[in-house]
Design an enzyme around this catalytic site. Sequence first.
Site, short mmCIF file in Angstrom:
data_model
loop_
_atom_site.label_atom_id
_atom_site.label_comp_id
_atom_site.label_asym_id
_atom_site.label_seq_id
_atom_site.Cartn_x
_atom_site.Cartn_y
_atom_site.Cartn_z
N MET A 1 0.83 -1.20 0.00
CA MET A 1 0.00 0.00 0.00
C MET A 1 0.87 1.26 0.00
SD MET A 1 -3.45 -0.94 2.04
CE MET A 1 -2.86 -0.66 3.70
N TYR B 1 4.10 4.05 0.71
CA TYR B 1 4.78 4.76 1.80
C TYR B 1 5.88 3.85 2.36
CZ TYR B 1 4.98 8.90 4.71
OH TYR B 1 5.37 10.07 5.27
N HIS C 1 8.98 1.65 3.60
CA HIS C 1 9.98 1.65 4.67
C HIS C 1 10.85 0.41 4.46
CE1 HIS C 1 7.37 -1.40 6.33
NE2 HIS C 1 6.37 -0.54 6.39
N HIS D 1 9.16 -2.95 3.50
CA HIS D 1 8.84 -3.11 2.08
C HIS D 1 10.11 -3.39 1.26
CE1 HIS D 1 5.49 -0.21 3.33
NE2 HIS D 1 4.83 -1.26 2.90
N SER E 1 3.89 1.66 7.85
CA SER E 1 3.53 2.98 7.31
C SER E 1 2.73 3.76 8.33
CB SER E 1 2.73 2.83 6.02
OG SER E 1 3.43 2.00 5.11
P1 AMP Z 1 1.60 -2.74 3.50
O1 AMP Z 1 2.10 -1.72 2.54
O2 AMP Z 1 1.64 -2.29 4.94
O3 AMP Z 1 0.27 -3.34 3.10
O4 AMP Z 1 2.65 -3.93 3.46
C1 AMP Z 1 3.04 -4.52 2.25
C2 AMP Z 1 3.83 -5.77 2.53
O5 AMP Z 1 4.98 -5.42 3.33
C3 AMP Z 1 3.06 -6.82 3.33
O6 AMP Z 1 3.41 -8.12 2.87
C4 AMP Z 1 3.55 -6.59 4.73
O7 AMP Z 1 3.47 -7.75 5.54
C5 AMP Z 1 4.99 -6.23 4.48
N1 AMP Z 1 5.53 -5.49 5.62
C6 AMP Z 1 4.99 -4.39 6.22
N2 AMP Z 1 5.73 -4.02 7.28
C7 AMP Z 1 6.76 -4.91 7.36
C8 AMP Z 1 7.86 -5.07 8.24
N3 AMP Z 1 8.08 -4.25 9.25
N4 AMP Z 1 8.71 -6.11 8.02
C9 AMP Z 1 8.50 -6.96 6.99
N5 AMP Z 1 7.49 -6.85 6.13
C10 AMP Z 1 6.62 -5.85 6.29
#
Ligand code: AMP
Length: 276
Positions: free
Chosen positions: A21, A23, A25, A28, A177
């Site tokens: 989604m 943003y 870090h 990602h 994020s």
């Molecule tokens: P999001 O953008 O938050 O939907 O996350 C996208 C992908 O990144 C998903 O597979 C999350 O599980 C993974 N993700 C988010 N935060 C972390 C983190 N701190 N460590 C590892 N993977 C992450």
Amino acid sequence: MKSLSKKFREGGEVIGLVPTMGYFHEGHLSLMRKARGECERVVVSLFVNPLQFGPQEDYHLYPRDEDRDAKLAEKEGVDILFIPSVSEMYPEGYATFVEVKRLTEGLCGRFRPGHFQGVTTVVLKLFNIVKPHKVYFGMKDYQQLKVIERMTRDLDLDIEIIPCPTIREADGLAMSSRNSYLSTEERKAATVIYRSLLEAKETYRKGETKAKVLKEIVGGILRGEPLVRRIDYVEIVHPETLEPLEEVGEEGAILAVALYIGKARLIDNILLREEV
Ligand code: AMP
């Protein structure tokens, strides 16, 4: 995107997908790096999926910075940053939804009705558009990972789901994020989450296997932090079925929490298992 995927597949290239989604870090970026190391083509999707947010949730607040994200993805050697619009993904008349039962009933599913249906629906659409061989998911969102694994198996998708470890800040806070919602004071308070999980894990290592005792350790530490304004759950579940456990057995357990600090709903988890 579909015609590019077709071209990649015809050229015999392995396609890796990292759904996000945005943003970005280090969490990602770690997924992108893993994909880059294993696949000829790396596609990162960036889509803030309205379907997976409840009406009272933070869809409109969710942080966005596509320019910065594009630069970071490029630096990781990502081939394609796929940013579909909401109207392309869900055009007028859209009526189809994917539901994984059982695994979505507990943990976050209990507090976010419809959330996982939104996740599985968008992820299956992304699979069909990008046609990846491998897809990378973070273990920070452990229930999401298990739900996607289940969907992939149940619907006979020829896709390998690759779990990736949780990336943390130096003080232990799981990167998210949503951490950007936190004030300086709240950000400091948020370290209580991982501290509480580590404390329970340490007690487990010393021989305590009763879920009630371990959950009470976490709950006690969390309740001691005044900026934790609501705890959705502290749960100990089976690592595969996600059923609540009374005792941490041979197969180990996932200790998972969800809580609110300020505007941010934060989740984290840790594996309790005897190291082999
Ligand atoms: P999001 O953008 O938050 O939907 O996350 C996208 C992908 O990144 C998903 O597979 C999350 O599980 C993974 N993700 C988010 N935060 C972390 C983190 N701190 N460590 C590892 N993977 C992450």
